[in-house]
Design a protein around this motif. Structure first.
Motif, short mmCIF file in Angstrom:
data_model
loop_
_atom_site.label_atom_id
_atom_site.label_comp_id
_atom_site.label_asym_id
_atom_site.label_seq_id
_atom_site.Cartn_x
_atom_site.Cartn_y
_atom_site.Cartn_z
N ALA A 195 -60.39 21.78 -39.32
CA ALA A 195 -60.68 22.15 -38.07
C ALA A 195 -62.21 22.72 -37.59
N LEU A 196 -62.93 23.39 -38.85
CA LEU A 196 -63.99 23.64 -38.92
C LEU A 196 -64.85 22.58 -38.95
N PHE A 197 -64.77 21.63 -40.01
CA PHE A 197 -65.77 20.51 -40.22
C PHE A 197 -65.36 19.51 -38.95
N GLY A 198 -64.16 19.39 -38.36
CA GLY A 198 -63.85 18.50 -37.27
C GLY A 198 -64.88 18.77 -36.11
N THR A 199 -64.70 20.19 -35.83
CA THR A 199 -65.54 20.87 -34.72
C THR A 199 -66.92 20.61 -35.14
N ALA A 200 -67.47 20.79 -36.28
CA ALA A 200 -68.81 20.88 -36.59
C ALA A 200 -69.45 19.30 -36.65
N GLY A 201 -68.32 18.43 -37.11
CA GLY A 201 -68.87 17.01 -36.90
C GLY A 201 -68.89 16.65 -35.32
N GLY A 202 -68.07 16.86 -34.44
CA GLY A 202 -67.94 16.55 -33.23
C GLY A 202 -69.30 16.95 -32.51
N VAL A 203 -69.75 18.21 -32.68
CA VAL A 203 -70.90 18.84 -32.27
C VAL A 203 -72.03 18.38 -32.72
N THR A 204 -72.05 18.16 -33.98
CA THR A 204 -73.44 17.59 -34.67
C THR A 204 -73.63 16.10 -34.26
N GLY A 205 -72.35 15.30 -34.22
CA GLY A 205 -72.63 13.99 -34.17
C GLY A 205 -72.89 13.97 -32.38
N PHE A 206 -72.31 14.81 -31.60
CA PHE A 206 -73.03 14.64 -30.00
C PHE A 206 -74.41 15.07 -30.08
N VAL A 207 -74.78 16.07 -30.58
CA VAL A 207 -76.30 16.46 -30.76
C VAL A 207 -77.06 15.60 -31.35
N SER A 208 -76.87 14.87 -32.47
CA SER A 208 -77.85 13.78 -32.90
C SER A 208 -77.57 12.47 -32.13
N VAL A 209 -76.60 12.15 -31.74
CA VAL A 209 -76.55 11.03 -30.75
C VAL A 209 -77.40 11.18 -29.44
N PHE A 210 -77.49 12.35 -28.95
CA PHE A 210 -78.04 12.73 -27.61
C PHE A 210 -79.50 12.61 -27.87
N VAL A 211 -80.17 13.40 -28.92
CA VAL A 211 -81.40 13.48 -29.06
C VAL A 211 -82.01 12.20 -29.63
N VAL A 212 -81.27 11.22 -30.64
CA VAL A 212 -81.69 10.17 -31.06
C VAL A 212 -82.04 9.32 -29.65
N ALA A 213 -81.01 9.20 -28.99
CA ALA A 213 -81.05 8.10 -27.69
C ALA A 213 -82.24 8.46 -26.98
N SER A 214 -82.21 10.00 -26.64
CA SER A 214 -83.34 10.51 -25.82
C SER A 214 -84.65 10.01 -26.65
N THR A 215 -84.78 10.29 -27.85
CA THR A 215 -86.18 10.03 -28.44
C THR A 215 -86.71 8.39 -28.51
N PHE A 216 -85.65 7.48 -28.72
CA PHE A 216 -85.88 6.33 -28.51
C PHE A 216 -86.26 5.88 -27.33
N ALA A 217 -85.39 6.38 -26.27
CA ALA A 217 -85.88 5.98 -25.05
C ALA A 217 -87.25 6.53 -24.51
N PHE A 218 -87.68 7.80 -24.96
CA PHE A 218 -88.93 8.08 -24.59
C PHE A 218 -90.02 7.29 -25.29
N THR A 219 -89.85 6.88 -26.51
CA THR A 219 -90.84 6.18 -27.49
C THR A 219 -91.01 4.79 -26.41
N VAL A 220 -90.01 4.17 -26.11
CA VAL A 220 -90.24 2.94 -25.37
C VAL A 220 -90.81 3.20 -24.00
N ALA A 221 -90.63 4.27 -23.41
CA ALA A 221 -91.35 4.70 -22.16
C ALA A 221 -92.70 4.95 -22.23
N GLN A 222 -93.07 5.49 -23.52
CA GLN A 222 -94.59 5.88 -23.48
C GLN A 222 -95.37 4.59 -23.76
N ARG A 223 -94.61 3.31 -23.89
CA ARG A 223 -95.53 2.14 -24.24
C ARG A 223 -95.42 1.01 -23.14
#
Length: 820
Positions: free
Chosen positions: A237-265
């Motif tokens: 339960a702990l690692f399932g919750t942690a995996g879901g939260v960290t997976g969401f955060v990492s995907v959210f931030v990475v997608a936002s970062t890559f989109a901003f990187t392209v937008a800067q160019r």
């Protein structure tokens, strides 16, 4: 396209380092949680401990077996059977029979998990005397572990004892061994015994009237034999919750970062289009760059995750969240999952951002390089509106059908993610008005700084939204998670306060098994008080013909219960409870007053009982009530006392304490709680392990968002060389430019904080609505201190990163201008 991508990586290495860092950290987080989750699926094989040297162990039946069309369903009985007396007598004719008794002991200066046993069972571990002798008198004990020594006197909850021997042997537990006679007084009920005889002969005598344990099965006779399985369930339960939260955060931030990187160019893309590049070539260039960065960053993230996972295992073991045996194993699939997830997110984020850049004309692309326009595209608007609508509709449906589902951890952990994503997609429409509102007063102060901050943040919508995104995640997750747990804790406390009418709650000594009959009689005889004695039990019901469910139950006297409790009755009357009926809650499939239900009692007895009353579900702690006739053998483990008059409360409390066993007698350490003390001791605030687990999940996710915030600000600031240089040419000093950058960073953090608080408030509002529908009145508890701490940390990271990057940019600009 590959050669162009490689040259682009060399020329814009700072931007790509930021993307590389964000992606590698995100992949590392996914790998760490995947490795931890994979390692929590299997427990090490555990052999017999206390009975490793025992020939044969015989246990009374402790499992309920109910046949169903889909097979036999089993549940552990709340009240295991003792081995029948005639069976014990027959076993004595085969060989020596040793009764086992186990009970909890509280000792001053002793371990918290100290256990008591009869001396004859010490040989089955086996233990041997390392000093002293075996106990012979009632006040003598032999001890395992190094916490005491021969000759010492130890005060326990059952009287003061003298240590006459210390034992060496397997590191199984910390225990005190009493004489057989003394142990039988402290724990009169014995459900298992050891027989020194051949297993085949024992089976012939016992038949199906008890369980016979030999070989590895003897581990089932140890205390809490299912602790490894329970630990695995908690870890999953702990690692399932942690995996879901960290997976969401990492995907959210990475997608936002890559989109901003392209937008800067955009200026670069515009120049490529002017030079004759087709939209497809622009897209393929961006995708090739994303592929190179994605492969390298994902590989680095997997390596980093493999290094960090063992350290995480050590932390959860040290924090008591995992058993001592837990460690990270050698698993392959978490690396594969993390690598391909990282690469997919990189390509998806780059493709989504490059599509718009590739389909613009040359002149339009060049024009867009100077001004942020059209930031909220139709696709982004539709996706954001769809996610927001999904969140609202699912919340409404849940409130109308199963409001109790919103109280579950999986729900209040996952629901904010939907709102965060919707808010982030719609942020271009929210950033500009929020920025103007926040900077309204500074813009009216003397000087141009306030106006510049307002116009820069409002004009650079993409930059503002990209920098605010990590702050939004940080604040929203902090407010939602900690706010949900605080609100639920407050709701449970309010519910317990409303239902408890007693002035005092008396509980027996730990490990005593309950009050003896004499103590209960004395407590019931306390003058000027209404006294309700109850016992813990359980009932089992077969729902839909296939699911065998267990419900915690209390055995009560309905007449005395009415004076000490205010139960949330929705139908029927608790006073109508008798030996042929039961009180259930609304979670039961059958909960109509007067209907008969087939249940199995705590000892496995099958009964057909009539529903006398139905309780509301509440926060989930409203259990089942039966009479003592339907909980035979269950000892009284709670006594509620209510003074009939306010003036007599002190006298009643004094009489209650007189009725308890005197010091030195068994059960002397019974505790007397006031109403508020009892509520405080039994509400979830005391569950530090769950809170530590939640803080671990938040800590890992928020550490990543902090790093990503710094990374995004560095990328955003280094891309403003011309803008900052223009300010210097216009007469601004380096200090004024740096202060301007710091003010802009604070403004963007404030925007992200406002959006995060909005998300957390909407999430907690849904939880509050569910509690009200469940007839639990409580207030929303936003954890403002934690929210402000998270926002403050983001502000420190943002200002320091932005100012540092701006300082480096100004130095490069000054050097380049001077050189020209």
């Amino acid at each position: 396209m590959l050669s162009i991508a490689l040259r682009g990586l060399r020329s814009r290495w700072i931007t790509f380092v930021g993307s590389f860092l964000a992606l590698s950290l995100g992949v590392a987080m996914i790998a760490v949680m995947g490795l931890a989750l994979a390692s929590s699926l299997d427990a090490p094989a555990r052999g017999p401990e206390r009975f490793a040297a025992a020939p044969v162990v015989v246990r009374g039946q402790d499992t309920l077996r109910v046949p169903t069309p889909n097979g036999v369903r089993t549940r552990r009985l709340a009240r295991p059977h003792v081995v029948p007396a005639h069976v014990v007598a027959a076993l004595r004719r085969l060989g020596k029979v040793t009764q086992d008794r186990s009970f909890t002991v509280r000792a001053e200066g002793g371990p918290r998990d100290l256990a008591g046993h009869p001396w004859p069972t010490a040989a089955f571990a086996p233990y041997e005397l390392s000093a002293g002798r075996a106990p012979r008198a009632a006040d003598e004990v032999a001890a395992t572990g190094g916490w005491t020594a021969v000759g010492r006197r130890v005060r326990t909850d059952s009287g003061t004892v003298r240590v006459v021997g210390t034992l060496r042997g397997p590191d199984v537990e910390d225990a005190l061994f009493y004489t057989d006679t003394r142990a039988s007084r402290l724990a009169p009920r014995s459900t298992q015994l050891v027989v020194d005889a051949e297993a085949s002969a024992v089976r012939k005598v016992v038949g199906g009237r008890a369980e016979i344990l030999t070989g590895g099965e003897r581990r089932l006779a140890d205390a809490d034999p299912d602790r490894d399985a329970e630990a695995l369930t908690a870890l999953n339960a702990l690692f399932g919750t942690a995996g879901g939260v960290t997976g969401f955060v990492s995907v959210f931030v990475v997608a936002s970062t890559f989109a901003f990187t392209v937008a800067q160019r955009r200026r670069e893309f515009g120049l490529l289009r002017v030079a004759g590049a087709t939209p497809g070539q622009v897209r393929r260039t961006v995708l090739a760059e994303a592929l190179l960065v994605g492969v390298l960053a994902s590989a680095a993230g997997c390596a980093l995750g493999g290094y960090a996972a063992p350290h995480l295992a050590e932390r959860v073991v040290d924090g008591g969240l995992a058993p001592a045996w837990f460690s990270v194993g050698d698993h392959v699939w978490p690396y594969q999952l993390a690598f391909w997830t990282g690469l997919s997110v990189a390509l998806t984020g780059a493709a989504a951002a490059s599509w718009r850049a590739g389909r613009t004309g040359p002149a339009e692309a060049l024009r867009e390089a100077s001004v942020d326009s059209g930031t909220l595209t139709r696709g982004r608007l539709l996706c954001g509106a769809a996610l927001l609508g999904t969140a609202v509709v699912t919340l409404a449906l849940t409130l109308l059908t199963e409001p109790g589902d919103l109280l579950h951890r999986k729900t209040y952990v996952s629901r904010p993610m939907l709102l965060i994503t919707a808010t982030a997609l719609l942020s271009p429409a929210l950033v500009r008005p929020l920025t103007r509102l926040i900077t309204w007063l500074p813009a009216r102060l003397p000087g141009a700084a306030g106006t510049l901050v307002r116009e820069n943040a409002a004009a650079g919508v993409r930059r503002t939204a990209a920098v605010a995104a990590p702050v939004l995640v940080t604040v929203a997750l902090t407010g939602s998670f900690l706010g949900a747990t605080a609100t639920l804790s407050g709701a449970k406390a309010a519910e317990a306060r409303r239902q408890t009418a007693a002035d005092l709650v008396v509980t027996p000594a730990a490990g005593s098994g309950g009050f003896d009959a004499a103590t209960v009689r004395r407590l019931r005889a306390v003058p000027g008080a209404d006294v309700s004695a109850s016992a813990t039990s359980a009932v089992y019901v077969l729902e839909d013909g296939v699911a065998l469910l267990r419900s915690e139950a209390r055995a009560v006297d309905p007449r005395s219960l009415a004076a000490t409790a205010r139960l949330p009755v929705t139908a029927g009357r608790v006073a109508g409870l008798d030996d042929d009926s039961i009180v259930v809650n609304e979670e039961w499939a059958a909960h109509r007053v007067g209907r008969r239900v087939t249940v199995w009692l705590g000892d496995g007895t099958r009964r057909s009982l009539r529903i006398a009353a139905v309780l509301s579900t509440g926060t989930g702690d409203n259990g089942v009530y039966v009479t003592s006739a339907n909980a035979k053998g269950a000892p009284v483990d709670r006594v509620d006392v209510r003074a009939r008059t306010a003036e007599g409360a002190d006298a009643v409390a004094a009489e209650v304490r007189k009725a308890l066993p005197a010091p030195g007698q068994p059960g002397a350490s019974a505790r007397v709680f006031t109403r508020e003390e009892w509520i405080g001791a039994t509400t979830p605030r005391a569950d530090s392990t769950s809170r530590l687990g939640l803080l671990l999940v938040l800590g890992i996710a928020l550490l990543y968002t902090g790093i990503s915030l710094a990374n995004t600000l560095v990328m955003a600031t280094t891309g403003r060389t011309r803008e900052l240089g223009a300010l210097r040419l216009a007469g601004a000093t380096s200090g004024q430019v740096l202060r301007l950058v710091a003010a802009e960073a604070l403004t963007v953090v404030t925007v992200g904080t406002a959006l995060g608080v909005l998300v957390a408030a909407l999430d907690l509002l849904g939880l509050w609505g569910a509690l009200n529908l469940l007839d639990v009145r409580t207030a929303i508890r936003m954890p403002w201190s934690a929210v402000f701490a998270a926002a403050g940390a983001c502000a420190i990271v943002a200002v320091s990163s932005g100012v540092a990057a701006a300082g480096m940019t100004l130095r490069r600009w000054s050097g380049g201008r001077g050189g020209s």
